[in-house]
Design an enzyme around this catalytic site. Sequence first.
Site, PDB file in Angstrom:
ATOM      1  N   GLU A 191       0.824  -1.205   0.000  1.00 25.64           N
ATOM      2  CA  GLU A 191       0.000   0.000   0.000  1.00 25.64           C
ATOM      3  C   GLU A 191       0.863   1.261   0.000  1.00 25.64           C
ATOM      4  OE1 GLU A 191      -3.678   0.118   0.145  1.00 25.64           O
ATOM      5  OE2 GLU A 191      -2.934   1.997  -0.654  1.00 25.64           O
ATOM      6  N   ASP A 251       1.167   4.059  -2.998  1.00 23.53           N
ATOM      7  CA  ASP A 251       0.656   5.416  -2.786  1.00 23.53           C
ATOM      8  C   ASP A 251       1.753   6.455  -3.020  1.00 23.53           C
ATOM      9  OD1 ASP A 251      -1.671   4.165  -2.034  1.00 23.53           O
ATOM     10  OD2 ASP A 251      -1.451   4.547   0.113  1.00 23.53           O
ATOM     11  N   SER A 256      -7.154   1.734  -4.136  1.00 21.19           N
ATOM     12  CA  SER A 256      -5.969   2.264  -3.456  1.00 21.19           C
ATOM     13  C   SER A 256      -5.088   3.057  -4.400  1.00 21.19           C
ATOM     14  CB  SER A 256      -5.125   1.117  -2.914  1.00 21.19           C
ATOM     15  OG  SER A 256      -5.600   0.697  -1.689  1.00 21.19           O
ATOM     16  N   ASP A 279     -16.917  10.232 -19.018  1.00 17.94           N
ATOM     17  CA  ASP A 279     -18.007   9.400 -18.507  1.00 17.94           C
ATOM     18  C   ASP A 279     -17.676   7.926 -18.791  1.00 17.94           C
ATOM     19  OD1 ASP A 279     -20.389   8.620 -17.476  1.00 17.94           O
ATOM     20  OD2 ASP A 279     -21.651   9.537 -19.034  1.00 17.94           O
ATOM     21  N   ILE A 280     -17.812   7.079 -17.776  1.00 16.63           N
ATOM     22  CA  ILE A 280     -17.518   5.654 -17.944  1.00 16.63           C
ATOM     23  C   ILE A 280     -18.849   4.914 -18.125  1.00 16.63           C
ATOM     24  CG2 ILE A 280     -16.399   3.625 -16.939  1.00 16.63           C
ATOM     25  CD1 ILE A 280     -14.466   5.964 -17.494  1.00 16.63           C
ATOM     26  N   GLY A 311     -23.730   9.317 -17.420  1.00 18.46           N
ATOM     27  CA  GLY A 311     -24.023  10.113 -16.226  1.00 18.46           C
ATOM     28  C   GLY A 311     -23.449   9.422 -14.997  1.00 18.46           C
ATOM     29  N   ASP A 349     -22.956   7.077 -11.853  1.00 24.14           N
ATOM     30  CA  ASP A 349     -23.392   5.725 -11.494  1.00 24.14           C
ATOM     31  C   ASP A 349     -22.631   5.259 -10.254  1.00 24.14           C
ATOM     32  OD1 ASP A 349     -20.885   4.244 -12.431  1.00 24.14           O
ATOM     33  OD2 ASP A 349     -21.493   5.249 -14.290  1.00 24.14           O
TER      34      ASP A 349
END
Length: 629
Positions: free
Chosen positions: A296, A300, A544, A587-588, A606, A608
């Site tokens: 992690e 990061d 993450s 937009d996905i 839009g 989701d």
Amino acid sequence: MRFLALLLAVAGTTLAIPTRSSHVVHETRAVNPLEWIQGVRLDASQIIPLRIGLSQQNLDRIEELLMSVSHPESPTYGQHMSPDEIVDMFAPSNESINAVRDWLVESGISPDRLKVSASKGWLQVNATVAEAEDLLKAKYHVYEHPSGAKQFGCHSYSVPEHIQPHIELIKPTVHFNHRPNPHQKFKRDGVLGSPGFNGPKKSAAHVTITPTLETCDQMITLECLRALYDFNYTPVATDKNTFGIVEFTPQAYLGPDLDLFFRNFTPSLVGKRPVNVLIDGAFVQTAAQSFDYNGESDLDLEYAMGLTAPQPVLLLQTGDIFEGAGFDNWLDAVDGSFCTFEGGDDPTQDGIYPDTQPGGYKGQSCGIIAPPHVVSISYGQDESTVTAAFANRQCTEYAKLGMMGSSILYSSGDSGVAGNGGVCLDSTKQPATNGNVFNPGFPVTCPFVTAVGATQVNPGSTVNDPEGACEQVIFSGGGFSNIFPMPSYQSTAVKNYLSQHTPSFPAGTFNNSGNVRAYPDLSANGANYVIGIDGQFGLVFGTSASAPVVASMITMVNDARIHAGKKPVGFINPVIYSSDFQHAFNDITMGGNQGCGTPGFTAVSGWDPVTGLGTPNFSKILPLFMALP
Ligand SMILES: *[C@@H]1O[C@H](CO)[C@@H](O)[C@H](O)[C@H]1NC(C)=O
Ligand SMILES: *[C@@H]1O[C@H](CO)[C@@H](O)[C@H](O)[C@H]1NC(C)=O
Ligand SMILES: *[C@@H]1O[C@H](CO)[C@@H](O)[C@H](O)[C@H]1NC(C)=O
Ligand SMILES: *[C@@H]1O[C@H](CO)[C@@H](O)[C@H](O)[C@H]1NC(C)=O
């Protein structure tokens, strides 16, 4: 009654005639402690340290106050409040202190046994179990774990109806410790009731590093992200800007891993390290090394530093090695008012400092650093493991940070509509094997943080093609809160989703009322990240990864604003949902977030509950944020 009133006058409290009212249930345990066996009643003469968390003032105005500095149409946009103004705004009232004190005294606790904490946040009394059970109409039991560990608690507690508005929560009561043994907190990944590890998952093989822009569907690098999000910006106000990444001990980065990554992808950063902010006895441990310990933090920091270089990155490393820490602990460190209220720290959810264990940290990190302008946190737990009072007390702190001008971003989770580890709920909202009720996360459902979901470059596609929701190794966390009401800023977007793309799940699978907080807010790539890890390159997946990428973009927006003499953007949600930003996101519209034996929600045009508003196009969001006052 008269006699009692006379005594009260002598004791110097209030002359008001006590108002009697019947008890109402204030809190019930969030999750039944399945692994614990309920034993005998706690001995009636045992003394317990009862702590009554008093209601803060003006909480009913919290959304309005936050909107006044963060809604793009507010005349006071960007006029953030100072820490002192925050303390004054929310300190409990004398009326609350007096009402609770009077209740206790009327109930037979002599005034000299009561203590108000320095900040007035708590009224404390050492009470016998018999007194506590009488005050709270509760029954305390001893619970035993097969490991031999014991703890006590009650299943629910009540207070007089006229007292209820004056208290947030009372401890020790229903906030059950779900960690079987404090020493196992050293490995607390995904354990109920502790910050879960929404951590990256490593694919089996280490990869050879020959990534190019043509292979971003198989390996994501800084270059892929820059291309995907049109994100090319070199900061100029690094000495005035701040960017924080939170990590919980024993999770830690390894310097050689950063350098391995930087040598390949950002040579100017070789030898550079984050600026350590060590909270509650934290240190960046290197004794334990494995993917679970380093994955992690390596991820990061490699991406946050790589995407914002040469901006210094603050590492908010939280918790000592013995006890670990929870979300409230890093909040204590950046928000002195939370800490001096003795805030929301809960001994069963958070590390309690000073840590009395041998070698434990004997201090408490309280307001040791000004809140960074942007903070990214890639950890989460299940909302079902906390009570509404606990969740609200912490969520309030995120709103305060927003009022002071900070953007707080949380990853949305890696198990789609399920909770950490794929756990789902039954119809009574309890975790259950084979449960099919969705299990949202926390604190990501707090309406005052920005929730970041995950996308992917679809297999065979390039950075010039539309991305889909992440469906490799992990699924983007998303859904609807069982605790928090819907914030005004997302109402149009979410109601549009629910009416235009009504999901067809059986009633009760999730709260589809259109009246609850929905998440995530936006997303970024979360698949196939190349990272330096334990001396090699590995591929990781997870929201993450997505959170620090979006946080890096907001940090660069702040750089441009600060350079232009403006304030940092603070809480961004009211801005990103506004109509001006309608075309600022990619937009996905492909993929879903399966879980709980269902395909989950589907990404549609839009907003989701898989990818939120979509992925940011930096070239579009930058001028829009610059246009704000
Ligand atoms: C609350 O009580 C304190 C002392 O107990 C006093 O100094 C303060 O003025 C009171 N505040 C109000 C608003 O009455
Ligand atoms: C309760 O008892 C402990 C241990 O004796 C003591 O340190 C603490 O100050 C007491 N708290 C109150 C509110 O009297
Ligand atoms: C959904 O949320 C609303 C608003 O908080 C609440 O009134 C309602 O009871 C919830 N419905 C379910 C099925 O939990
Ligand atoms: C991002 O926005 C810029 C500027 O409007 C535009 O030229 C570019 O095509 C956009 N990129 C994507 C992936 O939509």
